[in-house]
Enzyme design. Structure first.
Site, mmCIF file in Angstrom:
data_model
loop_
_atom_site.group_PDB
_atom_site.id
_atom_site.type_symbol
_atom_site.label_atom_id
_atom_site.label_comp_id
_atom_site.label_asym_id
_atom_site.label_seq_id
_atom_site.Cartn_x
_atom_site.Cartn_y
_atom_site.Cartn_z
ATOM 1 N N HIS A 1 -5.609 -4.535 -0.853
ATOM 2 C CA HIS A 1 -5.569 -3.498 -1.901
ATOM 3 C C HIS A 1 -5.729 -4.075 -3.299
ATOM 4 O O HIS A 1 -6.203 -3.386 -4.200
ATOM 5 C CB HIS A 1 -4.266 -2.696 -1.823
ATOM 6 C CG HIS A 1 -4.282 -1.680 -0.736
ATOM 7 N ND1 HIS A 1 -4.872 -0.443 -0.881
ATOM 8 C CD2 HIS A 1 -3.815 -1.726 0.527
ATOM 9 C CE1 HIS A 1 -4.757 0.234 0.248
ATOM 10 N NE2 HIS A 1 -4.115 -0.516 1.120
ATOM 11 N N LYS B 1 -12.180 -1.429 0.757
ATOM 12 C CA LYS B 1 -11.309 -0.674 -0.150
ATOM 13 C C LYS B 1 -11.912 -0.669 -1.555
ATOM 14 O O LYS B 1 -12.900 0.006 -1.770
ATOM 15 C CB LYS B 1 -9.902 -1.251 -0.065
ATOM 16 C CG LYS B 1 -9.370 -1.043 1.353
ATOM 17 C CD LYS B 1 -7.991 -1.520 1.606
ATOM 18 C CE LYS B 1 -7.652 -1.255 3.075
ATOM 19 N NZ LYS B 1 -6.371 -1.807 3.477
ATOM 20 N N SER C 1 0.797 -1.225 0.000
ATOM 21 C CA SER C 1 0.000 0.000 0.000
ATOM 22 C C SER C 1 0.834 1.282 0.000
ATOM 23 O O SER C 1 0.326 2.328 -0.369
ATOM 24 C CB SER C 1 -0.950 0.000 1.192
ATOM 25 O OG SER C 1 -0.234 -0.154 2.396
HETATM 26 C C1 LIG Z 1 -6.198 -2.061 4.796
HETATM 27 C C2 LIG Z 1 -5.460 -3.299 5.010
HETATM 28 C C3 LIG Z 1 -5.840 -4.176 6.009
HETATM 29 C C4 LIG Z 1 -6.987 -3.870 6.936
HETATM 30 O O1 LIG Z 1 -8.212 -4.026 6.276
HETATM 31 P P1 LIG Z 1 -9.538 -3.405 6.934
HETATM 32 O O2 LIG Z 1 -10.655 -4.136 6.292
HETATM 33 O O3 LIG Z 1 -9.513 -1.955 6.669
HETATM 34 O O4 LIG Z 1 -9.431 -3.717 8.404
HETATM 35 C C5 LIG Z 1 -5.138 -5.344 6.151
HETATM 36 N N1 LIG Z 1 -4.105 -5.636 5.344
HETATM 37 C C6 LIG Z 1 -3.707 -4.814 4.354
HETATM 38 C C7 LIG Z 1 -2.579 -5.209 3.461
HETATM 39 C C8 LIG Z 1 -4.369 -3.614 4.159
HETATM 40 O O5 LIG Z 1 -3.978 -2.788 3.198
#
Ligand SMILES: *Cc1c(COP(=O)(O)O)cnc(C)c1O
Length: 395
Positions: free
Chosen positions: A212, A242, A184
């Site tokens: 992502h 996301k 990310s």
């Molecule tokens: C955003 C993210 C998470 C957390 O996901 P949520 O559903 O927002 O709790 C976990 N792992 C990665 C790689 C992320 O980018």
């Protein structure tokens, strides 16, 4: 001894502010979409994970509304105690089909998946091997295991192979290899095809956290579909918050995996199920991705255009190969200053990312593309970014 129970709070908070390491949380007065009102100001948002623009999609909002009318608000309890909804079963079957796997589970969040699942997959006598730049929630999940831990340099498959040999030579009962699908902070992808090849030689289990990648790769199905690795990656963790624009976490894989997770993951067992309106919205989001391919196409058209122009302007966009595009600036001060001027003077909302999220000298503004941005929006953003980049001698 007389203690001041809360004295440390003030001190720690002061330190954060003094060192410019505090987060400024802004407030949206509209939905999360490219043209949003933030802290009373209309800005162009370039910093959300809502890649496909689905957070405000009318069909998804309507699905939530219909479920709210039929089922009310809350779920009442954790799934194992008082059940989930028929909507949840429908979603899980739908999502498994969409992902091309046997089964899936709607979990609380992507974060909760990593906390709940990783410590159950490996324990004493096992090895867990992790990419150096994995997401913090993976790192925390790994910390909860009793397994021996190995870390390989970012995306370095030959180092991964060395770690696999060490685990193998130590007689590990099981080996779990875990990586983000799309990273990310840099917007680069894990070399999952090569990872699958080396892991097969050792019978290692592969866990990809594709929070992502889902929505943005493989026609929305994620990195496993992107590389055509269905059946060779054992655990896919994901987020519905996301690219899919709604809320929740997912696990996708074999029927055995899902049965195991349902019975073992502590975050699944001990945290309340989603509100039915959220479940219905998640299900509709998958339908939208399946039936409206233009969101995905727009996302990549925008990404290719925008990244090409930023590269032409002379910005350092690192190893990005996805809709996450970092503008790597260097020291934290100029990165924060650039973000601040962009927001206040140009009406462009991009997030400065500084230490400890990235190395101090790799401070950046992270830009994220969105399917709903128009060419006009992109040109507006490019003009503002160029102007401020020149003013601060970044380009
Ligand atoms: C955003 C993210 C998470 C957390 O996901 P949520 O559903 O927002 O709790 C976990 N792992 C990665 C790689 C992320 O980018």
């Amino acid at each position: 001894m007389k203690r001041e129970p809360e004295a440390f709070l003030k001190e720690e908070v002061k330190n954060l502010y003094d060192n410019h390491l505090n987060w400024v949380i802004r407030h949206l007065e509209t939905g999360s979409k490219p043209h949003a009102v933030v802290d009373g100001k209309e800005v162009l948002m370039l910093n959300t994970n809502n890649y496909l623009g689905l957070a405000v999609h009318p069909k998804i909002v309507q699905a939530a509304r219909d479920a709210l009318d039929k089922y009310g608000m809350g779920a009442g309890a954790v799934p194992t105690i008082a059940g989930t909804f028929d909507l949840t079963k429908k979603f899980q079957d739908h999502f498994a089909k969409f992902k091309g796997v046997e089964a899936s589970l709607l979990a609380q969040t992507g974060f909760a998946v990593n906390q709940g699942v990783i410590p159950q997959l490996v324990g004493k006598g096992d090895y867990v091997i992790s990419d150096q730049l994995n997401h913090g929630s993976i790192i925390d999940g790994v910390r909860l295991t009793k397994a021996t831990r190995g870390v390989y340099a970012h995306n370095d498959v030959s180092e991964l192979e060395k770690q696999l040999k060490i685990a193998d030579a130590a007689g590990a009962r099981r080996i779990l290899v875990i990586t983000d699908g799309v990273f990310s902070m840099d917007g680069d992808m894990a070399p999952l095809d090569k990872i699958a090849d080396v892991c097969e030689d050792f019978g290692a289990m592969i866990f990809v956290d594709d929070c992502h990648g889902e929505g943005m790769l493989g026609e929305g199905r994620g990195i496993v579909a992107h590389f055509g690795l269905q059946g060779r990656v054992h655990v896919e963790g994901g987020s519905l918050s996301k690219g899919f624009g709604v809320f929740g976490g997912t696990v996708a894989g074999s029927k055995d995996l899902i049965e195991f997770v349902k019975n073992k993951s502590r975050s699944y067992l001990l945290s309340t199920a989603h509100p039915p309106s959220v479940v219905a919205a998640n299900d509709m989001a998958i339908t939208v991705v399946e039936t409206e391919p233009h969101h995905y196409k727009n996302l990549w058209t925008n990404t290719n255009y925008f990244k090409g122009k930023l590269d032409d302007l002379g910005f350092n966009t690192g190893n990005s190969s996805t809709p996450i595009i970092p503008l790597i600036i260097g020291n934290p001060g100029p990165a924060q200053e650039m973000a601040d001027i962009l927001f206040k003077e140009e009406g462009i909302y991009g997030t400065p990312i500084v230490f400890p999220m990235v190395a101090r000298e790799l401070s950046r503004i992270r830009v994220q593309m969105n399917a709903a941005l128009t060419r006009e929006d992109l040109d507006f953003a490019l003009a503002g970014i160029e102007k401020v980049g020149k003013k601060l001698s970044i380009i």
